[in-house]
Design a protein around this motif. Structure first.
Motif, PDB file in Angstrom:
ATOM      1  N   UNK A  85      36.225  40.289  47.922  1.00 26.51           N
ATOM      2  CA  UNK A  85      34.475  39.310  48.132  1.00 26.51           C
ATOM      3  C   UNK A  85      34.852  39.119  49.633  1.00 26.51           C
ATOM      4  N   UNK A  86      35.211  39.497  50.930  1.00 24.35           N
ATOM      5  CA  UNK A  86      34.552  38.767  51.585  1.00 24.35           C
ATOM      6  C   UNK A  86      34.036  39.780  52.530  1.00 24.35           C
ATOM      7  N   UNK A  87      33.671  41.408  52.064  1.00 24.44           N
ATOM      8  CA  UNK A  87      33.607  42.017  52.723  1.00 24.44           C
ATOM      9  C   UNK A  87      32.327  42.236  51.580  1.00 24.44           C
ATOM     10  N   UNK A  88      31.348  41.914  51.508  1.00 29.91           N
ATOM     11  CA  UNK A  88      29.903  42.071  51.026  1.00 29.91           C
ATOM     12  C   UNK A  88      29.519  43.241  51.708  1.00 29.91           C
ATOM     13  N   UNK A 114      38.860  49.341  45.875  1.00 27.72           N
ATOM     14  CA  UNK A 114      39.274  47.731  46.546  1.00 27.72           C
ATOM     15  C   UNK A 114      38.561  46.898  44.970  1.00 27.72           C
ATOM     16  N   UNK A 115      39.247  47.072  44.305  1.00 28.36           N
ATOM     17  CA  UNK A 115      38.778  46.297  42.563  1.00 28.36           C
ATOM     18  C   UNK A 115      40.152  46.022  42.101  1.00 28.36           C
ATOM     19  N   UNK A 116      40.524  45.298  41.075  1.00 25.75           N
ATOM     20  CA  UNK A 116      41.883  45.288  40.293  1.00 25.75           C
ATOM     21  C   UNK A 116      41.794  46.465  39.461  1.00 25.75           C
ATOM     22  N   UNK A 117      41.100  47.068  38.970  1.00 25.16           N
ATOM     23  CA  UNK A 117      41.173  47.827  38.454  1.00 25.16           C
ATOM     24  C   UNK A 117      41.650  49.212  38.878  1.00 25.16           C
TER      25      UNK A 117
END
Ligand code: AMP
Length: 194
Positions: free
Chosen positions: A127-130, A137-140
């Motif tokens: 979220x911070x590295x828009x 970098x994601x939950x999946x």
């Protein structure tokens, strides 16, 4: 100073490795960063590893080990290095041992962070590295990266425990506290002499 920083994705290895490298003026050898640079530059190596990285899998031992062996033997690394993200398998650890010689490592330090916290951290980092978000970098994908970590990398700690000065640190502590703890370990007499 030949240091290995271990820990699951999101444990803070990268942040700590950068700080230690600045402090001792030695190169930060992050295999993830090296591979991401290859992917970004569209090199043949980058093209060959892109899909594996995006899916959260491990790149082949041969590819990654030859990259690391040439870096640890390079003139820039003559005063030492911090390895971040390598070795991730026993096969990689054996290649490193062969390249450096037995007993060469100053210390192996593992950052311990529970899995629930890793999900929070990775989602926050995304979220911070828009705009410059890492493709993995994601939950999946984190689920798959953690699966690879459990299957292949946890046993690397067992490999080092009897061989090198080996330490586990609570990675839930504030980043400055973690840095202080690492520096304490590195200043310890027994470790300094290696
Ligand atoms: P990292 O930034 O260390 O989380 O690495 C990102 C991705 O690069 C990993 O999920 C793997 O696909 C790949 N990678 C990095 N280091 C290694 C390694 N030592 N062995 C295999 N794959 C690696």
């Amino acid at each position: 100073m030949k240091l290995i920083l271990m820990g699951p994705p999101g444990s803070g290895k990268g942040t700590q490795a950068k700080r230690i490298c600045e402090r001792f003026d030695i190169p930060h050898l992050s295999t993830g960063d090296i591979l991401r640079a290859e992917v970004k530059a569209g090199t043949p190596l980058g093209l060959s590893v892109e899909a594996t990285m995006k899916a959260g899998g491990l790149v082949s031992d041969d590819i990654i080990s030859s990259i690391v062996v040439s870096r640890v033997r390079s003139p820039e690394a003559q005063n030492g290095f911090v390895l971040d993200g390598f070795p991730r398998t026993i096969a990689q650890a054996l290649v490193l041992e062969q390249a450096l010689g037995f007993d060469a490592l100053t210390a192996v330090i593992e950052l311990v962070v529970p899995e629930e916290e890793l999900y929070d951290r990775i989602c926050r980092r995304a979220a911070e590295s828009a705009g410059v978000q890492r493709a993995d970098d994601n939950a999946q994908t984190l689920r798959l990266r953690l699966k690879a970590y459990r299957a292949e990398t946890l046993s690397v700690s067992d490999f080092y425990r009897p061989r090198s000065p080996f330490f586990m640190i609570d990675g839930l502590a504030a980043p400055d506290e973690v840095t202080d703890r690492i520096l304490q370990i590195l200043q310890d007499d027994a470790v300094e002499q290696t």
